[in-house]
Enzyme design. Structure first.
Site, PDB file in Angstrom:
ATOM      1  N   ASN A  10       0.848  -1.186   0.000  1.00  0.00           N
ATOM      2  CA  ASN A  10       0.000   0.000   0.000  1.00  0.00           C
ATOM      3  C   ASN A  10       0.889   1.243   0.000  1.00  0.00           C
ATOM      4  OD1 ASN A  10      -1.515   2.260   1.089  1.00  0.00           O
ATOM      5  ND2 ASN A  10      -3.136   0.812   1.568  1.00  0.00           N
ATOM      6  N   ASP A  12      -0.194   4.496   0.093  1.00  0.00           N
ATOM      7  CA  ASP A  12      -0.919   5.682   0.548  1.00  0.00           C
ATOM      8  C   ASP A  12      -0.018   6.716   1.223  1.00  0.00           C
ATOM      9  OD1 ASP A  12      -3.229   4.442  -0.303  1.00  0.00           O
ATOM     10  OD2 ASP A  12      -4.027   4.072   1.706  1.00  0.00           O
ATOM     11  N   HIS A  13       0.874   6.231   2.098  1.00  0.00           N
ATOM     12  CA  HIS A  13       1.577   7.177   2.951  1.00  0.00           C
ATOM     13  C   HIS A  13       2.804   7.802   2.294  1.00  0.00           C
ATOM     14  CE1 HIS A  13      -1.348   6.747   5.982  1.00  0.00           C
ATOM     15  NE2 HIS A  13      -1.232   5.439   5.956  1.00  0.00           N
ATOM     16  N   ARG A  21       3.719  18.879   2.050  1.00  0.00           N
ATOM     17  CA  ARG A  21       4.344  20.081   1.490  1.00  0.00           C
ATOM     18  C   ARG A  21       3.570  20.644   0.303  1.00  0.00           C
ATOM     19  NH1 ARG A  21       9.822  21.001   2.917  1.00  0.00           N
ATOM     20  NH2 ARG A  21       9.648  22.794   1.522  1.00  0.00           N
ATOM     21  N   HIS A  46      -5.695   3.627  -1.484  1.00  0.00           N
ATOM     22  CA  HIS A  46      -7.011   3.962  -0.930  1.00  0.00           C
ATOM     23  C   HIS A  46      -7.310   5.420  -1.255  1.00  0.00           C
ATOM     24  CE1 HIS A  46      -9.729   4.067   2.938  1.00  0.00           C
ATOM     25  NE2 HIS A  46     -10.354   4.482   1.853  1.00  0.00           N
ATOM     26  N   ARG A  48      -9.487   8.179  -0.537  1.00  0.00           N
ATOM     27  CA  ARG A  48     -10.475   8.560   0.471  1.00  0.00           C
ATOM     28  C   ARG A  48     -11.357   9.707  -0.021  1.00  0.00           C
ATOM     29  NH1 ARG A  48     -10.353   7.415   5.919  1.00  0.00           N
ATOM     30  NH2 ARG A  48      -8.936   5.741   6.512  1.00  0.00           N
ATOM     31  N   ARG A  52      -7.114  12.769   1.501  1.00  0.00           N
ATOM     32  CA  ARG A  52      -6.056  13.150   2.447  1.00  0.00           C
ATOM     33  C   ARG A  52      -4.679  12.642   2.021  1.00  0.00           C
ATOM     34  NH1 ARG A  52      -7.754   9.938   7.839  1.00  0.00           N
ATOM     35  NH2 ARG A  52      -9.719  10.943   7.287  1.00  0.00           N
ATOM     36  N   HIS A  53      -4.631  11.591   1.216  1.00  0.00           N
ATOM     37  CA  HIS A  53      -3.324  11.124   0.723  1.00  0.00           C
ATOM     38  C   HIS A  53      -3.404  10.861  -0.787  1.00  0.00           C
ATOM     39  CE1 HIS A  53      -5.330   7.362   1.825  1.00  0.00           C
ATOM     40  NE2 HIS A  53      -5.089   7.529   3.111  1.00  0.00           N
ATOM     41  N   GLU A  73      -8.634   0.429  -2.952  1.00  0.00           N
ATOM     42  CA  GLU A  73      -9.396   0.469  -1.711  1.00  0.00           C
ATOM     43  C   GLU A  73     -10.311   1.679  -1.748  1.00  0.00           C
ATOM     44  OE1 GLU A  73      -7.156   0.442   1.889  1.00  0.00           O
ATOM     45  OE2 GLU A  73      -6.821  -1.716   1.812  1.00  0.00           O
ATOM     46  N   THR A 103      -7.016   6.305  10.376  1.00  0.00           N
ATOM     47  CA  THR A 103      -6.868   5.183   9.461  1.00  0.00           C
ATOM     48  C   THR A 103      -8.091   4.299   9.619  1.00  0.00           C
ATOM     49  OG1 THR A 103      -5.389   3.374   8.780  1.00  0.00           O
ATOM     50  CG2 THR A 103      -5.582   3.783  11.138  1.00  0.00           C
ATOM     51  N   THR A 104      -8.244   3.318   8.773  1.00  0.00           N
ATOM     52  CA  THR A 104      -9.417   2.450   8.845  1.00  0.00           C
ATOM     53  C   THR A 104      -9.431   1.724  10.183  1.00  0.00           C
ATOM     54  OG1 THR A 104      -9.275   2.135   6.459  1.00  0.00           O
ATOM     55  CG2 THR A 104     -10.677   0.608   7.673  1.00  0.00           C
ATOM     56  N   GLU A 154     -10.803  -9.595   3.039  1.00  0.00           N
ATOM     57  CA  GLU A 154      -9.565  -9.212   3.707  1.00  0.00           C
ATOM     58  C   GLU A 154      -9.887  -9.048   5.182  1.00  0.00           C
ATOM     59  OE1 GLU A 154      -6.122  -5.730   3.764  1.00  0.00           O
ATOM     60  OE2 GLU A 154      -7.184  -6.183   1.892  1.00  0.00           O
ATOM     61  N   HIS A 197      -3.646  -4.676   7.956  1.00  0.00           N
ATOM     62  CA  HIS A 197      -3.782  -3.566   8.900  1.00  0.00           C
ATOM     63  C   HIS A 197      -2.859  -3.778  10.097  1.00  0.00           C
ATOM     64  CE1 HIS A 197      -5.776   0.224   9.853  1.00  0.00           C
ATOM     65  NE2 HIS A 197      -5.547  -0.098  11.098  1.00  0.00           N
ATOM     66  N   GLY A 198      -1.781  -2.987  10.111  1.00  0.00           N
ATOM     67  CA  GLY A 198      -0.872  -2.964  11.247  1.00  0.00           C
ATOM     68  C   GLY A 198       0.206  -4.022  11.245  1.00  0.00           C
ATOM     69  N   GLY A 219       1.156  -1.514   4.287  1.00  0.00           N
ATOM     70  CA  GLY A 219       1.521  -0.198   3.787  1.00  0.00           C
ATOM     71  C   GLY A 219       2.312   0.644   4.761  1.00  0.00           C
ATOM     72  N   HIS A 220       1.645   1.155   5.800  1.00  0.00           N
ATOM     73  CA  HIS A 220       2.257   2.145   6.691  1.00  0.00           C
ATOM     74  C   HIS A 220       3.592   1.675   7.246  1.00  0.00           C
ATOM     75  CE1 HIS A 220       2.813   4.393  10.499  1.00  0.00           C
ATOM     76  NE2 HIS A 220       2.329   5.398   9.796  1.00  0.00           N
TER      77      HIS A 220
END
Length: 248
Positions: A10, A12-13, A21, A46, A48, A52-53, A73, A103-104, A154, A197-198, A219-220
């Site tokens: 992922n 996203d981040h 920036r 994802h 959103r 936001r990202h 996503e 986050t989700t 998932e 997730h996580g 991802g993160h």
């Protein structure tokens, strides 16, 4: 011999850092391409509601430029369904979404939202998308996912990973058992089972030992680890942890 787990990355981040920036760098599409070169089996993004990202232009480019499957996503909204119908990503993963969350925070309420989801899933399938539902690893949502005709679930691993992070050993073991039961139940119903997730190196290694899982989406943690070691090294280490956990 055990089958190799797929790794979806992922990105996203990377977009989160870019948007801090307001410029064009770092480019999440470049990160996706680097992830593929490093061994990712697919890319997750994802889009959103509040952008936001990931942004619309990112999704356009990912759909056009990726050489691996794109997992879109998305919230189960008319806007996102229409965009998926146009972009036709390989997969569309329906997730819950609240504006105020960082986050989700949990799985999609497929039981409570059954009637709203039926036509949306049908539209995504008609567009050629492989529909996935991001749900809690419990019997009722898993059974409903099968009833809705989604080929993939998932399972939300956040509760387990949160307990691990806080050193809550008993709670973590209970959550791991819940995930293992959920994966077995989903597979018995003919669903392909993913997780996300996580997850980090250690948790992915252990969860890989549950044979029903086919794919992890991470991802993160990987983007954070890439700050220190580079994206290719982070993905390579995750790939190795997953293979070790699977006994390969």
């Amino acid at each position: 011999m055990a089958e190799r787990l797929r790794l979806g990355v992922n990105i996203d981040h990377v977009a989160t850092v870019r948007n801090a920036r307001g410029g064009a760098a770092p480019d999440p599409v470049r990160a996706a391409q680097l992830a593929v070169a490093a061994g990712a089996d697919g890319i997750t993004a994802h889009l959103r509601e509040d952008r936001r990202h990931i942004r619309d232009a990112d999704m356009e480019r990912l759909a056009r430029e990726l050489t691996r499957p794109l997992n879109f996503e998305m919230g189960a909204t008319e806007e996102m369904i229409a965009l998926a119908e146009r972009l036709k990503p390989h997969a569309a993963c329906l997730v819950p979404e609240k504006r105020e969350e960082r986050t989700t925070e949990g799985g999609l309420d497929v039981v409570g939202q059954r009637d709203q989801l039926v036509p949306k899933i049908a539209r995504l399938k008609a567009a050629g998308c492989r529909v996935s539902l991001f749900i809690e690893p419990d019997e009722a949502p898993i059974a409903m996912a099968a009833e809705l005709g989604a080929p993939v679930v998932e399972l939300h691993t956040g509760s387990w990973c949160e307990a691990l992070t806080h050193g809550e050993t008993d709670a973590a073991e209970a959550q791991f058992a819940r995930l293992a039961r959920g994966a077995a139940h989903a597979a018995a119903l003919g669903l392909e089972v993913h997780a996300g997730h996580g997850l980090d190196f250690d948790s992915a290694r252990r969860l890989a030992g549950v044979p029903e899982f086919v794919e992890f989406n991470i991802g993160h943690f990987l983007i954070g680890e890439a700050i220190f070691t580079g994206l290719d090294a982070a993905i390579g280490r995750m790939r190795a942890a997953m293979d070790e956990g699977r006994g390969l």
